[in-house]
Design an enzyme around this catalytic site. Structure first.
Site, short mmCIF file in Angstrom:
data_model
loop_
_atom_site.label_atom_id
_atom_site.label_comp_id
_atom_site.label_asym_id
_atom_site.label_seq_id
_atom_site.Cartn_x
_atom_site.Cartn_y
_atom_site.Cartn_z
N GLY A 5 0.82 -1.22 0.00
CA GLY A 5 0.00 0.00 0.00
C GLY A 5 0.85 1.26 0.00
O GLY A 5 0.55 2.22 -0.71
N THR A 26 -5.36 -12.03 -3.39
CA THR A 26 -4.14 -12.85 -3.49
C THR A 26 -4.37 -14.16 -4.26
O THR A 26 -5.50 -14.69 -4.28
CB THR A 26 -3.65 -13.18 -2.06
OG1 THR A 26 -2.73 -14.26 -2.11
CG2 THR A 26 -4.80 -13.60 -1.14
N ASP A 27 -3.30 -14.68 -4.83
CA ASP A 27 -3.39 -15.98 -5.52
C ASP A 27 -3.70 -17.11 -4.53
O ASP A 27 -4.11 -18.19 -4.94
CB ASP A 27 -2.10 -16.30 -6.30
CG ASP A 27 -0.82 -16.36 -5.45
OD1 ASP A 27 -0.89 -16.12 -4.23
OD2 ASP A 27 0.25 -16.66 -6.03
N GLU A 28 -3.51 -16.84 -3.23
CA GLU A 28 -3.71 -17.91 -2.24
C GLU A 28 -5.16 -18.35 -2.13
O GLU A 28 -5.45 -19.42 -1.61
CB GLU A 28 -3.18 -17.47 -0.87
CG GLU A 28 -1.72 -17.07 -0.97
CD GLU A 28 -0.97 -17.02 0.34
OE1 GLU A 28 -1.40 -17.68 1.31
OE2 GLU A 28 0.05 -16.34 0.39
N TYR A 48 -5.87 -17.39 6.75
CA TYR A 48 -5.62 -16.13 6.00
C TYR A 48 -6.31 -16.18 4.64
O TYR A 48 -7.10 -15.29 4.31
CB TYR A 48 -4.11 -15.91 5.83
CG TYR A 48 -3.78 -14.92 4.72
CD1 TYR A 48 -4.19 -13.59 4.80
CD2 TYR A 48 -3.07 -15.31 3.57
CE1 TYR A 48 -3.90 -12.67 3.77
CE2 TYR A 48 -2.78 -14.42 2.55
CZ TYR A 48 -3.19 -13.10 2.66
OH TYR A 48 -2.92 -12.21 1.64
N ALA A 93 -8.60 -18.07 3.55
CA ALA A 93 -10.06 -18.20 3.65
C ALA A 93 -10.69 -16.84 3.94
O ALA A 93 -11.77 -16.52 3.42
CB ALA A 93 -10.42 -19.19 4.75
N LYS A 105 -9.42 -13.92 3.02
CA LYS A 105 -9.34 -13.13 1.78
C LYS A 105 -10.41 -13.60 0.79
O LYS A 105 -11.04 -12.79 0.11
CB LYS A 105 -7.95 -13.25 1.14
CG LYS A 105 -6.83 -12.60 1.92
CD LYS A 105 -6.95 -11.08 2.03
CE LYS A 105 -6.75 -10.36 0.72
NZ LYS A 105 -6.79 -8.87 0.93
N ASN A 123 2.98 -13.82 -4.74
CA ASN A 123 3.89 -13.43 -3.64
C ASN A 123 4.73 -12.22 -4.04
O ASN A 123 5.45 -12.26 -5.05
CB ASN A 123 4.84 -14.60 -3.31
CG ASN A 123 4.19 -15.62 -2.42
OD1 ASN A 123 3.24 -16.28 -2.85
ND2 ASN A 123 4.66 -15.75 -1.20
N VAL A 127 13.64 -23.14 7.25
CA VAL A 127 12.93 -23.57 6.03
C VAL A 127 11.89 -24.61 6.43
O VAL A 127 12.22 -25.64 7.01
CB VAL A 127 13.94 -24.17 5.02
CG1 VAL A 127 13.21 -24.81 3.84
CG2 VAL A 127 14.92 -23.11 4.54
N TYR A 128 10.63 -24.35 6.09
CA TYR A 128 9.56 -25.29 6.44
C TYR A 128 9.63 -26.54 5.56
O TYR A 128 9.66 -26.44 4.32
CB TYR A 128 8.17 -24.66 6.23
CG TYR A 128 7.87 -23.47 7.14
CD1 TYR A 128 8.40 -23.35 8.41
CD2 TYR A 128 7.00 -22.47 6.70
CE1 TYR A 128 8.10 -22.28 9.22
CE2 TYR A 128 6.68 -21.39 7.51
CZ TYR A 128 7.25 -21.30 8.77
OH TYR A 128 6.95 -20.23 9.57
N ASN A 172 11.23 -22.64 -2.91
CA ASN A 172 11.75 -21.84 -1.80
C ASN A 172 13.26 -22.00 -1.64
O ASN A 172 13.98 -21.02 -1.39
CB ASN A 172 11.06 -22.22 -0.49
CG ASN A 172 9.61 -21.77 -0.47
OD1 ASN A 172 9.20 -20.92 -1.26
ND2 ASN A 172 8.82 -22.33 0.44
#
Ligand code: NAD
Ligand code: TYD
Length: 325
Positions: free
Chosen positions: A9, A112-114, A137, A139, A141, A166, A193-194, A236
């Protein structure tokens, strides 16, 4: 511009103010909002919540359009607690729609693309695809997006939706992958890293994202949805390797930790609709990331106070047991 003190923004407000537009910013200044992001940028500021009808009316007085950047935006925080996400991303969007309806103004909903959820290898999400959000999150959006589409259909509100991928660049709060890992690498801290790190995200520079939103605000058709992808899908681990290289950091900092719950494996957008209208991303990831790392290197005074404040509590909650610290 709601959420004009946040990462994307604030860049959008700067873009419009520089072009000579007069901009009112409505922002609640949550942990992610930062007035310093608008230093030197001409605007009128109103502090308030987009879910507060009175604040929206006060800020919206005389405005011909509203671009809604205000949101709770971090997936990991939504997994810890989703309450504020539903408040802002769903109820807040509804209040803005009511304002747009009464004021006969245009509303651009920055989404968002999510909202499309996981996308299988070889496929990409088109604007017509069903919404299958995975996290609290995404859901919330998706809930905001559905409110927008219902207000278009039922009340004829002049509203549109952008769904960006992203986004990265200077001024991003250091909780998302890129700014978190850059600032940790500078300080010689571990990079958590997940899972296996092979999840795929499509990276879009904030300046390209803002250009697309401005294009849609000025030329988009009411009721339409526009995907805004960066045409840059990377695992990632590839992003992490580039960050380490640019920060001159040791790859021994990488730690594979317990995966995020419900972690989406891959996002991919088909942005053909916006491309056919004349918008395309211009920044390549290599130079965009290099410039982003340079900005964080030169702006410790921007992120150090953030990482030493209430942020530490969040960091502990999110990472301490994962890292065994
Ligand atoms: P951010 O978290 O950096 O900033 C959010 C801003 O909204 C902050 O200034 C915060 O103070 C403000 N805000 C939060 N709740 C509010 C409320 N109830 N009332 C008024 N202001 C409130 O977010 P960002 O990364 O700049 O994202 C902006 C928008 O773009 C969001 O809607 C997000 O869903 C969307 N988006 C972000 C990305 C990304 O990668 N960052 C990608 C695609 C879409
Ligand atoms: P993030 O920046 O949180 O964006 P999003 O989840 O909205 O796509 O995360 C980007 C990717 O990086 C995602 O696959 C999760 C992963 N990630 C990590 O591996 N470790 C981390 O500490 C963070 C914050 C993210």
């Amino acid at each position: 511009m709601t959420g004009g003190c946040g990462f994307i923004g604030s860049r959008f407000v700067e873009r419009l103010a520089t072009a000579g537009d007069s901009v009112v910013v409505l922002d609640k200044l949550t942990y992610a909002g930062n007035l310093a992001n608008l230093d030197g940028v001409s605007h009128e500021f109103v502090r308030g919540d987009i879910a507060d009808r009175e604040a929206v009316q006060r800020a919206g007085e005389g405005c011909g359009a509203c671009v809604n950047f205000a949101a709770e935006t971090h997936v990991d925080r939504s997994i810890l607690r989703a309450h504020e996400f539903i408040h802002t991303d769903v109820l807040g969007t509804y209040v803005l729609l009511e304002w747009a309806r009464e004021a006969d103004a245009r509303l651009v909903q920055v989404s968002t693309d999510e909202v499309y959820g996981d996308v299988a290898a070889g496929e990409s999400s088109s604007e017509r695809d069903a919404l299958r959000p995975s996290s609290p999150y995404s859901a919330s959006k998706a809930g905001g997006d559905l409110q927008v589409l219902s207000h278009v259909r039922t009340f004829g509100v002049d509203a549109l939706i952008t769904r960006g991928s992203n986004t990265y660049g200077p001024h991003q709060y250091p909780e998302k992958l890129i700014p978190l890992f850059i600032t940790n690498a500078f300080d010689g801290k571990e990079l958590p890293v997940y899972g296996d790190g092979k999840q795929v995200r499509d990276w879009l520079h904030a300046s390209d994202h803002c250009a697309a939103i401005e294009f849609v605000m000025r030329h988009g058709q009411g009721g339409e949805v526009y995907n805004v992808g960066g045409d840059c899908e990377l695992e990632n681990l590839t992003v992490v390797a580039r960050i380490l290289e640019l920060c001159d950091a040791d790859d021994g900092l990488v730690r594979h930790v317990d995966d995020r719950l419900g972690h989406d494996r891959r996002y991919s957008l088909d942005s053909g609709k916006l491309h056919s209208l004349g918008w395309a991303p211009e920044r390549d990831f290599r130079s965009g990331l290099e410039e982003t790392v340079a900005w964080y290197r030169e702006h410790r005074a921007w992120w150090e106070p953030i990482k030493s404040g209430a942020y530490r509590e969040y960091y502990e909650q999110q990472y301490a047991s994962r890292l065994g610290t």
